[in-house]
Motif scaffolding. Structure first.
Motif, mmCIF file in Angstrom:
data_model
loop_
_atom_site.group_PDB
_atom_site.id
_atom_site.type_symbol
_atom_site.label_atom_id
_atom_site.label_comp_id
_atom_site.label_asym_id
_atom_site.label_seq_id
_atom_site.Cartn_x
_atom_site.Cartn_y
_atom_site.Cartn_z
ATOM 1 N N HIS A 290 56.512 137.648 -89.517
ATOM 2 C CA HIS A 290 55.468 137.329 -88.541
ATOM 3 C C HIS A 290 54.366 136.453 -89.140
ATOM 4 O O HIS A 290 53.302 136.292 -88.542
ATOM 5 C CB HIS A 290 54.833 138.592 -87.941
ATOM 6 C CG HIS A 290 55.757 139.451 -87.159
ATOM 7 N ND1 HIS A 290 55.329 140.206 -86.093
ATOM 8 C CD2 HIS A 290 57.089 139.691 -87.254
ATOM 9 C CE1 HIS A 290 56.347 140.885 -85.588
ATOM 10 N NE2 HIS A 290 57.422 140.583 -86.282
ATOM 11 N N ALA A 291 54.585 135.894 -90.322
ATOM 12 C CA ALA A 291 53.588 135.077 -91.021
ATOM 13 C C ALA A 291 53.937 133.604 -90.874
ATOM 14 O O ALA A 291 54.933 133.136 -91.415
ATOM 15 C CB ALA A 291 53.530 135.467 -92.490
ATOM 16 N N ARG B 81 50.881 138.098 -88.280
ATOM 17 C CA ARG B 81 50.353 138.709 -89.499
ATOM 18 C C ARG B 81 49.704 137.612 -90.329
ATOM 19 O O ARG B 81 50.250 136.531 -90.483
ATOM 20 C CB ARG B 81 51.474 139.373 -90.295
ATOM 21 C CG ARG B 81 52.026 140.587 -89.583
ATOM 22 C CD ARG B 81 52.900 141.447 -90.482
ATOM 23 N NE ARG B 81 53.443 142.547 -89.686
ATOM 24 C CZ ARG B 81 54.737 142.735 -89.464
ATOM 25 N NH1 ARG B 81 55.620 141.935 -90.007
ATOM 26 N NH2 ARG B 81 55.134 143.742 -88.722
ATOM 27 N N GLN C 185 52.948 139.535 -82.359
ATOM 28 C CA GLN C 185 52.206 140.297 -83.366
ATOM 29 C C GLN C 185 52.067 139.487 -84.654
ATOM 30 O O GLN C 185 52.796 139.715 -85.610
ATOM 31 C CB GLN C 185 52.936 141.606 -83.681
ATOM 32 C CG GLN C 185 53.137 142.480 -82.471
ATOM 33 C CD GLN C 185 54.209 143.537 -82.721
ATOM 34 O OE1 GLN C 185 55.261 143.262 -83.278
ATOM 35 N NE2 GLN C 185 53.934 144.750 -82.278
#
Length: 170
Positions: free
Chosen positions: A109-110, A131, A129
């Motif tokens: 999620h980065a 990150r 979501q």
């Protein structure tokens, strides 16, 4: 030629439709790097080259896809099978086996991109979501000969300037 890349939408439908509608007329291909949590036959997924993530339960999704787009060889995976949260080494080895130029993955999620040993690694982030950032992101890769420009967008379609990069293939 432009390619839309997204990942980790985790059940979102309206957002996938909105992003698709926003860019479908400007991109030649659309990629989803897994964890859509939608069935492969879902109409929202029909135009995507898509792979299976650790939260996808439809076996119709392959774990990996290799596809030639605009003269470049793309390797698509979610990343969980290659431990990408810890290292890119495993996916780098697999992409080498596949003869890939561009590696697209999600899972962490980065959002980010990086050129390593002449190969471009792209994580579009997550539209659900994120990150490491507050923006929920996806990316568009523009391929022009040996120049690649990656632009990240938030859900509203606003460019996230600090993630934008240009790379050269040698």
């Amino acid at each position: 030629m432009k390619v839309l890349i997204m990942s980790d939408s985790h059940g979102l439908t309206q957002e996938i439709g909105m992003i698709t509608d926003r860019h479908k007329h400007e991109v030649a291909a659309m990629i989803h790097c897994g964890d859509s949590e939608l069935e492969r036959k879902d109409p929202l997924m029909k135009d995507f080259l898509a792979v299976r993530g650790n939260c996808d339960y439809d076996a119709a999704y392959p774990n990996d896809v290799v596809e030639n787009i605009a003269g470049k060889r793309f390797f698509l995976t979610h990343g969980h099978l290659y431990n990408i949260k810890m290292t890119l080494m495993n996916v780098a080895y697999k992409s080498e086996e596949m003869g890939a130029d561009i590696i697209c993955f999600g899972h962490s999620h980065a959002a980010g991109s990086e050129m390593i040993d002449g190969k471009l690694f792209i994580n579009p982030g997550s539209i659900r979501q994120p990150r490491g950032r507050i923006e929920k992101t996806y990316a568009i890769l523009e391929l022009e000969k040996d120049q690649l420009e990656i632009t990240y967008y938030d859900l509203e379609g606003k460019i996230v300037d600090e993630l934008r990069n240009t790379y050269q293939f040698e």
